[in-house]
Design a protein around this motif. Structure first.
Motif, mmCIF file in Angstrom:
data_model
loop_
_atom_site.group_PDB
_atom_site.id
_atom_site.type_symbol
_atom_site.label_atom_id
_atom_site.label_comp_id
_atom_site.label_asym_id
_atom_site.label_seq_id
_atom_site.Cartn_x
_atom_site.Cartn_y
_atom_site.Cartn_z
ATOM 1 N N SER A 160 0.843 -1.193 0.000
ATOM 2 C CA SER A 160 0.000 0.000 0.000
ATOM 3 C C SER A 160 0.878 1.243 0.000
ATOM 4 N N PRO A 161 0.269 2.425 -0.106
ATOM 5 C CA PRO A 161 1.042 3.652 0.081
ATOM 6 C C PRO A 161 1.608 3.697 1.497
ATOM 7 N N GLY A 162 2.353 4.738 1.805
ATOM 8 C CA GLY A 162 2.947 4.864 3.126
ATOM 9 C C GLY A 162 1.927 4.684 4.237
ATOM 10 N N LEU A 163 2.260 3.864 5.223
ATOM 11 C CA LEU A 163 1.314 3.534 6.295
ATOM 12 C C LEU A 163 0.899 4.774 7.078
ATOM 13 N N PHE A 164 1.859 5.596 7.444
ATOM 14 C CA PHE A 164 1.541 6.745 8.299
ATOM 15 C C PHE A 164 0.682 7.770 7.553
ATOM 16 N N GLU A 165 1.025 7.990 6.273
ATOM 17 C CA GLU A 165 0.226 8.909 5.458
ATOM 18 C C GLU A 165 -1.178 8.353 5.228
ATOM 19 N N SER A 166 -1.261 7.037 5.073
ATOM 20 C CA SER A 166 -2.568 6.404 4.867
ATOM 21 C C SER A 166 -3.451 6.565 6.092
ATOM 22 N N LEU A 167 -2.860 6.368 7.260
ATOM 23 C CA LEU A 167 -3.618 6.535 8.505
ATOM 24 C C LEU A 167 -4.111 7.976 8.651
ATOM 25 N N GLU A 168 -3.257 8.935 8.308
ATOM 26 C CA GLU A 168 -3.658 10.339 8.405
ATOM 27 C C GLU A 168 -4.842 10.625 7.470
ATOM 28 N N LEU A 169 -4.770 10.093 6.256
ATOM 29 C CA LEU A 169 -5.842 10.332 5.293
ATOM 30 C C LEU A 169 -7.146 9.667 5.727
ATOM 31 N N LEU A 170 -7.045 8.499 6.337
ATOM 32 C CA LEU A 170 -8.254 7.814 6.822
ATOM 33 C C LEU A 170 -8.863 8.551 8.017
ATOM 34 N N GLY A 171 -8.020 9.179 8.791
ATOM 35 C CA GLY A 171 -8.497 9.871 9.988
ATOM 36 C C GLY A 171 -8.493 8.952 11.196
ATOM 37 N N ARG A 172 -8.451 9.550 12.372
ATOM 38 C CA ARG A 172 -8.351 8.765 13.607
ATOM 39 C C ARG A 172 -9.528 7.798 13.771
ATOM 40 N N GLU A 173 -10.744 8.297 13.620
ATOM 41 C CA GLU A 173 -11.931 7.485 13.894
ATOM 42 C C GLU A 173 -12.004 6.268 12.985
ATOM 43 N N GLU A 174 -11.807 6.493 11.683
ATOM 44 C CA GLU A 174 -11.909 5.378 10.731
ATOM 45 C C GLU A 174 -10.737 4.419 10.910
ATOM 46 N N SER A 175 -9.545 4.961 11.179
ATOM 47 C CA SER A 175 -8.383 4.089 11.379
ATOM 48 C C SER A 175 -8.600 3.157 12.568
ATOM 49 N N ILE A 176 -9.059 3.714 13.688
ATOM 50 C CA ILE A 176 -9.289 2.899 14.880
ATOM 51 C C ILE A 176 -10.403 1.887 14.633
ATOM 52 N N ARG A 177 -11.428 2.305 13.929
ATOM 53 C CA ARG A 177 -12.532 1.376 13.631
ATOM 54 C C ARG A 177 -12.018 0.167 12.858
ATOM 55 N N ARG A 178 -11.160 0.408 11.872
ATOM 56 C CA ARG A 178 -10.643 -0.697 11.056
ATOM 57 C C ARG A 178 -9.701 -1.584 11.865
ATOM 58 N N VAL A 179 -8.879 -0.962 12.684
ATOM 59 C CA VAL A 179 -7.962 -1.749 13.510
ATOM 60 C C VAL A 179 -8.758 -2.643 14.461
ATOM 61 N N ARG A 180 -9.796 -2.089 15.082
ATOM 62 C CA ARG A 180 -10.622 -2.862 16.008
ATOM 63 C C ARG A 180 -11.312 -4.024 15.279
ATOM 64 N N ALA A 181 -11.854 -3.729 14.097
ATOM 65 C CA ALA A 181 -12.561 -4.760 13.340
ATOM 66 C C ALA A 181 -11.601 -5.893 12.947
ATOM 67 N N ALA A 182 -10.378 -5.534 12.549
ATOM 68 C CA ALA A 182 -9.395 -6.538 12.173
ATOM 69 C C ALA A 182 -8.967 -7.358 13.384
ATOM 70 N N ARG A 183 -8.820 -6.678 14.526
ATOM 71 C CA ARG A 183 -8.413 -7.387 15.730
ATOM 72 C C ARG A 183 -9.463 -8.407 16.148
ATOM 73 N N GLU A 184 -10.720 -7.994 16.073
ATOM 74 C CA GLU A 184 -11.788 -8.918 16.456
ATOM 75 C C GLU A 184 -11.884 -10.087 15.481
ATOM 76 N N ALA A 185 -11.628 -9.796 14.196
ATOM 77 C CA ALA A 185 -11.719 -10.861 13.189
ATOM 78 C C ALA A 185 -10.573 -11.866 13.324
ATOM 79 N N SER A 186 -9.431 -11.388 13.844
ATOM 80 C CA SER A 186 -8.261 -12.282 13.939
ATOM 81 C C SER A 186 -8.128 -12.932 15.314
#
Length: 415
Positions: A388-414
């Motif tokens: 993917s593009p740069g991880l840190f830049e990607s997180l900034e573009l997604l924004g805090r709320e969406e980034s955390i939502r995705r991390v949480r969803a992935a954690r629960e799925a794994s």
């Protein structure tokens, strides 16, 4: 150009028209767009619009209005009847045929192929006007050359067999014969005429694939012609300045898609960030993507040096605009890292790439891991891919709320 009822404009037709355009513009001459239509149906009208739109997109213009073969049907009839009266043509079952010479040969000095000598015994008495009153291509085309004052006819080598017929007709009406240059067809990598089995061959397909018109014109100009065997990237003005029919090779040119991708990438990287972002927004809109234009512009710098074609952007950065579903197998064992990353991201302030990077590198140290081991499950969680593009830049573009939502969803799925 003969309009296809399907609205499909083959890149080979554009290639030939481009050589005409380069030659005319270099010599301060005029180039005409002539539609060789045999009917006036709505489908033909749509095909003509497609031809004109494709040429304009490529930045190839023409002089005067577009003309149509059938517009001169009455003029063709009058000339045909005159040729009959002079004994140079005759009526045959309602049609009018031209009397071709039986002996000797018809010759011309082709700019691309040299001297061509065609035995007249092989020339059939071609139909000039059909029984329904419509002129044939081999009559209307040379007559339009005469009426339009055409000095040079640059066309595909599949017309070589038509040339002696047309020369004899032009001579029969007492006009000057133009200079002919027959350029080779474009072949695929297998040595056969370029067709859909090789990949994209329609102008619309190349446009949809995200090629820049400037790159496509540069690439096409070098199919069968080269100024010096070395120069590859040339602006439109430089192409016009350096083009020469004498350097057009008679051998078939091979369409190299990999080279076109490379050249298009060079042109993309030469754009400023604003120009690249604008091109992306326009292309995405044309292809039906309803993505936030502001976010596209913010994401554009991450993709600018990575893409060879604009159509690679959705696969590269589509995660910014659509939700992702990471493969649990890729996240195997990553739940503890994701849980820690979720807490870390919640405390980053401001939520910008530099601060995000510092926080995540500090997290890797606390976990006793190499940064890659910490970053990779996080990358998969938020982008859905391990590339993917740069991880840190990607997180900034997604924004805090969406980034955390995705991390949480992935954690629960794994988990």
């Amino acid at each position: 150009m003969a309009p296809s009822p399907t609205g499909f404009l083959h890149i080979g037709g554009i290639h030939t028209f481009l050589f005409n355009w380069l030659f005319a513009r270099q010599h301060g001459g005029e180039i005409g767009l002539r539609i060789e239509n045999t009917d006036t149906s709505r489908e033909v009208a749509e095909a003509v619009h497609h031809i004109e739109d494709s040429l304009r997109w490529l930045g190839i213009d023409w002089d005067g209005p577009t003309t149509f073969q059938l517009d001169r049907i009455d003029d063709c009839k009058r000339v045909a009847e005159r040729l009959v009266a002079e004994g140079k043509a005759y009526e045959d079952e309602g049609a009018i045929r031209f009397r071709m010479p039986d002996e000797g040969s018809t010759a011309w000095d082709d700019v691309v192929r040299g001297r061509i000598d065609y035995p007249n015994e092989k020339l059939e008495d071609v139909v000039l006007v059909r029984s329904d009153g419509r002129p044939t291509y081999n009559f209307a085309s040379p007559m339009e050359d005469v009426w339009d004052g055409i000095t040079h006819v640059i066309r595909g080598d599949d017309h070589i067999a038509n040339t002696p017929k047309q020369i004899n007709i032009i001579r029969a009406v007492g006009a000057d014969v133009p200079v002919y240059a027959h350029v080779s067809n474009i072949f695929g990598s297998d040595g056969k005429k370029l067709s859909k089995r090789h990949g994209a061959v329609g102008v619309g397909e190349f446009r949809a694939a995200g090629y820049l018109p400037e790159a496509l014109v540069n690439f096409l100009a070098l199919l069968g012609w080269a100024p010096d065997g070395e120069t590859t990237i040339m602006s439109r003005d430089e192409l016009v300045e350096r083009f020469s029919l004498e350097k057009v090779t008679p051998s078939a040119a091979q369409f190299d898609y990999a080279k076109l991708d490379w050249m298009n990438g060079v042109y993309l990287r030469a754009l400023s960030e604003d120009e690249f972002a604008h091109a992306l927004v326009i292309w995405l809109g044309e292809q039906g993507y309803e993505w936030d234009a502001l976010l596209v512009r913010r994401a554009a710098p991450l993709a600018h040096v990575k893409l060879s074609r604009l159509d690679e952007f959705p696969a590269y950065a589509g995660f910014l605009f659509e939700d992702v579903r990471p493969d649990p197998a890729l996240l195997d064992g990553g739940a503890p890292v994701l849980e820690a990353a979720e807490e870390t991201l919640a405390g980053v302030e401001p939520f910008e790439a530099q601060q995000i990077e510092e926080a995540l590198r500090a997290l890797a140290e606390r976990l006793g891991q190499k940064p890659r081991a910490t970053f990779q499950p996080l990358r998969i969680a938020v982008t859905g891919s391990n590339v993917s593009p740069g991880l840190f830049e990607s997180l900034e573009l997604l924004g805090r709320e969406e980034s955390i939502r995705r991390v949480r969803a992935a954690r629960e799925a794994s988990a």
